[in-house]
Structures are given as structure tokens and as C-alpha cells.
Design a protein around this motif. Structure first.
Motif, PDB file in Angstrom:
ATOM      1  N   GLN A   9       0.795  -1.163  -0.050  1.00 18.71           N
ATOM      2  CA  GLN A   9       0.020  -0.069  -0.612  1.00 18.71           C
ATOM      3  C   GLN A   9       0.967   0.917   0.524  1.00 18.71           C
ATOM      4  O   GLN A   9       0.843   1.377   0.830  1.00 18.71           O
ATOM      5  CB  GLN A   9      -1.218   0.588   1.198  1.00 18.71           C
ATOM      6  CG  GLN A   9      -2.033  -1.142   1.563  1.00 18.71           C
ATOM      7  CD  GLN A   9      -2.463  -2.171   0.396  1.00 18.71           C
ATOM      8  OE1 GLN A   9      -3.432  -0.955  -0.141  1.00 18.71           O
ATOM      9  NE2 GLN A   9      -2.197  -2.498  -0.433  1.00 18.71           N
ATOM     10  N   GLN A  11       1.317   4.877  -0.716  1.00 18.45           N
ATOM     11  CA  GLN A  11       0.488   6.626  -0.591  1.00 18.45           C
ATOM     12  C   GLN A  11       1.289   7.477  -2.173  1.00 18.45           C
ATOM     13  O   GLN A  11       2.356   7.288  -2.266  1.00 18.45           O
ATOM     14  CB  GLN A  11       0.645   7.456   0.438  1.00 18.45           C
ATOM     15  CG  GLN A  11       0.330   8.897   0.769  1.00 18.45           C
ATOM     16  CD  GLN A  11       0.887   9.797   0.188  1.00 18.45           C
ATOM     17  OE1 GLN A  11       1.795   9.898  -0.048  1.00 18.45           O
ATOM     18  NE2 GLN A  11       0.002  10.890  -0.003  1.00 18.45           N
ATOM     19  N   MET A  51      -1.150   7.986   8.859  1.00 19.19           N
ATOM     20  CA  MET A  51      -1.512   6.320   8.484  1.00 19.19           C
ATOM     21  C   MET A  51       0.054   5.520   8.801  1.00 19.19           C
ATOM     22  O   MET A  51      -0.065   4.861   8.856  1.00 19.19           O
ATOM     23  CB  MET A  51      -2.047   6.708   7.457  1.00 19.19           C
ATOM     24  CG  MET A  51      -3.259   6.508   7.339  1.00 19.19           C
ATOM     25  SD  MET A  51      -3.838   6.044   6.102  1.00 19.19           S
ATOM     26  CE  MET A  51      -4.159   4.380   5.424  1.00 19.19           C
ATOM     27  N   TRP A  52       0.814   6.654   8.692  1.00 14.12           N
ATOM     28  CA  TRP A  52       2.189   5.830   8.815  1.00 14.12           C
ATOM     29  C   TRP A  52       3.059   5.761   9.870  1.00 14.12           C
ATOM     30  O   TRP A  52       3.253   4.852  10.131  1.00 14.12           O
ATOM     31  CB  TRP A  52       2.831   7.477   7.564  1.00 14.12           C
ATOM     32  CG  TRP A  52       4.444   6.704   8.171  1.00 14.12           C
ATOM     33  CD1 TRP A  52       5.227   7.348   8.522  1.00 14.12           C
ATOM     34  CD2 TRP A  52       4.937   6.148   6.938  1.00 14.12           C
ATOM     35  NE1 TRP A  52       6.664   6.137   8.794  1.00 14.12           N
ATOM     36  CE2 TRP A  52       6.649   5.652   7.374  1.00 14.12           C
ATOM     37  CE3 TRP A  52       4.809   5.639   5.524  1.00 14.12           C
ATOM     38  CZ2 TRP A  52       7.643   5.190   6.777  1.00 14.12           C
ATOM     39  CZ3 TRP A  52       5.896   4.641   5.106  1.00 14.12           C
ATOM     40  CH2 TRP A  52       7.503   4.515   5.707  1.00 14.12           C
ATOM     41  N   GLU A  54       1.104   5.402  11.920  1.00 16.09           N
ATOM     42  CA  GLU A  54      -0.234   3.627  12.543  1.00 16.09           C
ATOM     43  C   GLU A  54       0.654   2.824  12.206  1.00 16.09           C
ATOM     44  O   GLU A  54      -0.197   1.738  12.188  1.00 16.09           O
ATOM     45  CB  GLU A  54      -1.580   3.947  12.752  1.00 16.09           C
ATOM     46  CG  GLU A  54      -1.730   5.423  13.111  1.00 16.09           C
ATOM     47  CD  GLU A  54      -3.596   5.772  12.403  1.00 16.09           C
ATOM     48  OE1 GLU A  54      -4.443   4.877  11.917  1.00 16.09           O
ATOM     49  OE2 GLU A  54      -3.912   5.945  12.572  1.00 16.09           O
ATOM     50  N   GLY A  55       1.387   2.778  11.551  1.00 11.13           N
ATOM     51  CA  GLY A  55       2.180   1.847  10.297  1.00 11.13           C
ATOM     52  C   GLY A  55       1.305   1.231   9.442  1.00 11.13           C
ATOM     53  O   GLY A  55       1.436  -0.362   9.086  1.00 11.13           O
ATOM     54  N   ARG A  56       0.145   2.058   9.087  1.00  5.68           N
ATOM     55  CA  ARG A  56      -1.266   1.060   8.191  1.00  5.68           C
ATOM     56  C   ARG A  56      -0.335   1.080   6.653  1.00  5.68           C
ATOM     57  O   ARG A  56      -1.478   0.887   5.375  1.00  5.68           O
ATOM     58  CB  ARG A  56      -2.312   2.175   8.522  1.00  5.68           C
ATOM     59  CG  ARG A  56      -2.733   1.654   9.720  1.00  5.68           C
ATOM     60  CD  ARG A  56      -3.321   2.223  10.095  1.00  5.68           C
ATOM     61  NE  ARG A  56      -5.140   2.527   9.492  1.00  5.68           N
ATOM     62  CZ  ARG A  56      -5.828   3.213   9.471  1.00  5.68           C
ATOM     63  NH1 ARG A  56      -5.942   4.441   9.732  1.00  5.68           N
ATOM     64  NH2 ARG A  56      -7.046   3.674   8.600  1.00  5.68           N
ATOM     65  N   LEU A  57       1.123   2.081   6.497  1.00  7.42           N
ATOM     66  CA  LEU A  57       1.037   2.071   4.721  1.00  7.42           C
ATOM     67  C   LEU A  57       3.138   1.139   4.940  1.00  7.42           C
ATOM     68  O   LEU A  57       3.006   1.351   5.903  1.00  7.42           O
ATOM     69  CB  LEU A  57       0.641   3.744   4.868  1.00  7.42           C
ATOM     70  CG  LEU A  57      -0.298   4.546   4.112  1.00  7.42           C
ATOM     71  CD1 LEU A  57       0.361   6.239   3.818  1.00  7.42           C
ATOM     72  CD2 LEU A  57      -0.223   4.072   2.528  1.00  7.42           C
ATOM     73  N   ASP A  58       2.499   0.530   3.465  1.00  6.59           N
ATOM     74  CA  ASP A  58       3.907   0.103   3.450  1.00  6.59           C
ATOM     75  C   ASP A  58       5.220   1.515   2.537  1.00  6.59           C
ATOM     76  O   ASP A  58       6.398   0.847   2.437  1.00  6.59           O
ATOM     77  CB  ASP A  58       4.106  -0.789   2.065  1.00  6.59           C
ATOM     78  CG  ASP A  58       3.159  -1.604   3.295  1.00  6.59           C
ATOM     79  OD1 ASP A  58       3.145  -2.550   3.930  1.00  6.59           O
ATOM     80  OD2 ASP A  58       1.587  -2.008   1.865  1.00  6.59           O
ATOM     81  N   HIS A 181       8.786   1.218   3.912  1.00  7.40           N
ATOM     82  CA  HIS A 181       8.645   1.136   5.162  1.00  7.40           C
ATOM     83  C   HIS A 181      10.061   0.044   5.585  1.00  7.40           C
ATOM     84  O   HIS A 181       9.832  -0.241   4.803  1.00  7.40           O
ATOM     85  CB  HIS A 181       7.026   0.739   6.248  1.00  7.40           C
ATOM     86  CG  HIS A 181       7.240   0.539   7.268  1.00  7.40           C
ATOM     87  ND1 HIS A 181       7.457  -0.523   8.421  1.00  7.40           N
ATOM     88  CD2 HIS A 181       6.251   1.391   8.283  1.00  7.40           C
ATOM     89  CE1 HIS A 181       7.345  -0.017  10.067  1.00  7.40           C
ATOM     90  NE2 HIS A 181       6.491   1.496   9.739  1.00  7.40           N
TER      91      HIS A 181
END
Length: 221
Positions: A9, A11, A51-52, A54-58, A181
Motif C-alpha cells: 500500500q 501513498q 497512517m504512516w 500507525e504503520g498502515r502504509l507500506d 517502511h
């Protein structure tokens, strides 16, 4: 290593820019070569930061800031570029870096960490939630000048705003990089290698030119 079962994922900006199209085209081809699936998620800057954290993006598919991204590994190859220029109606001066903007009220796009960093020493700043509102504020005198991408002149044409000029030279031509990440650090070396091979065979330049052409096709004559 194959990520066929799951997509990365990444952004991208939620504003249509040639640099966004460049990054998407180049990274799609590069990750296809690596047999890695990717999804590009348009997000505004502030939402991306949340989101970054929170670790929700790769990964981040386009970042121009010189400062490091926490838990991010920069791919050592610029996939896109932007030229930052000064737009104005009434002012006339020769831009000489961001320090030369200090005497003016400067409009810029909100939620772009890059401009926050570059304009931090400008006393009078006027942010706007969209490029359209940014130029409308310039038109009515809410700001003396606007700092934006040279490619955003297309928006001026769509709005029908007259008498706006670009002051030369550009403030800078900034390279735009990809960050993954740290949990995907095993992909970094291969991605850099693939991108550099694409530069050698001419694919990078070709895809960048395609992105600019596609963007300009949507711009009023």
C-alpha cells in the motif's frame, strides 16, 4: 521474494500532478519486474502522516523532503521531479531561493510538509486546502505570491484567472523519492537496481515524458 498474495500500500498525493503520474508509472513497471503487487492510495499530507505513524502504509510513492522519514528507508533513485515556482499578479522581482520570499505574503498548499519546511522562515504565510482556492486567494489579494509547481499553471487555465505570471528563475527543481517502511527493507536493494536499469534502458525518461503529456492533455488550450 514474491508479494503476489498481498499488495504493498503506497501513498500518493491526492492532487493530480505530473510527478504523481510519473511515480505511479515508473513504480508500477519496477514492481512488476520484481513480481510485487502495489496499490496506490491517494491521501492528503496530514492523513498520510497519521497512517504512516500507525504503520498502515507500506511506503510513500513521492516525497521531496530532505529530512528523514521515521521508520522509512529511502530508495536511492528519484522517480519524479517538480519545479517550484513563484506565481503572482502584482509583484515583480527575481526569485533567489526561498529566503527572497520573506518580504511577501506567501500562499501555499496546506498539508504539504515540503512547503512547510521550505517556508518556515517566511513571516506571513497563507495556506489553502486546494490548488484552486490557492489561486483564488491570489486573485483577490489574500496573498502577494503563490509557491507551487510549474505544472499547476494548468489549474489557472481551468479557473480562467487572468494576469497571473510566473517569476523566473524557478526556486528549485526538486527530486522526488520513494520511501518504503523499514519492514520492507529486504526489497530496497532490488528496487534500486531495477530502477537504475530502467534509467539505463530509457524507460524512466520515457515514462516521465508520458506522464507530462497525459497531464497536459487535460489542460485547457
Amino acid at each position: 521474494m514474491s508479494y503476489a498474495a498481498d499488495s504493498l500500500q503506497l501513498q500518493v498525493a491526492d492532487v493530480e500532478r505530473p510527478s504523481k503520474l510519473m511515480a505511479e508509472k515508473i513504480l508500477t513497471q519496477a514492481f512488476n519486474t520484481m513480481h510485487v503487487n502495489v496499490n496506490f492510495i491517494p491521501l492528503p499530507g496530514m492523513r498520510m502522516q497519521v497512517m504512516w505513524k500507525e504503520g498502515r502504509l507500506d511506503g510513500i510513492a513521492g516525497r521531496a523532503l530532505s529530512s528523514d522519514l521515521a521508520n522509512g528507508v529511502r530508495i536511492d533513485f528519484p522517480v519524479a521531479y517538480e519545479e517550484a515556482v513563484v506565481y503572482t499578479i502584482k509583484k515583480n522581482f527575481i526569485p533567489n531561493g526561498y529566503e527572497s520570499l520573506q518580504p511577501y505574503s506567501v500562499g501555499f498548499l496546506a498539508g504539504i510538509p515540503y512547503f512547510d519546511e521550505r517556508l518556515k522562515n517566511v513571516p506571513e504565510r497563507e495556506s489553502a486546502p486546494s490548488i484552486e482556492s490557492l489561486f483564488k486567494k491570489l486573485e483577490v489579494g489574500r496573498s502577494d505570491i503563490v509557491v507551487e509547481s510549474r505544472f499547476s499553471a494548468c489549474v489557472l487555465k481551468k479557473l480562467g484567472i487572468q494576469d497571473v505570471v510566473i517569476l523566473e528563475p524557478a526556486l528549485e527543481r526538486r527530486p522526488i523519492y520513494v520511501y518504503l517502511h523499514v519492514r520492507h527493507k529486504d526489497l530496497v536493494r532490488e528496487l534500486e537496481s531495477v530502477l537504475k536499469a530502467m534509467e539505463v534502458d530509457g524507460s524512466v525518461k520515457k515514462l516521465q515524458e508520458q506522464a507530462i503529456a497525459e497531464y497536459r492533455q487535460k489542460c485547457p488550450a
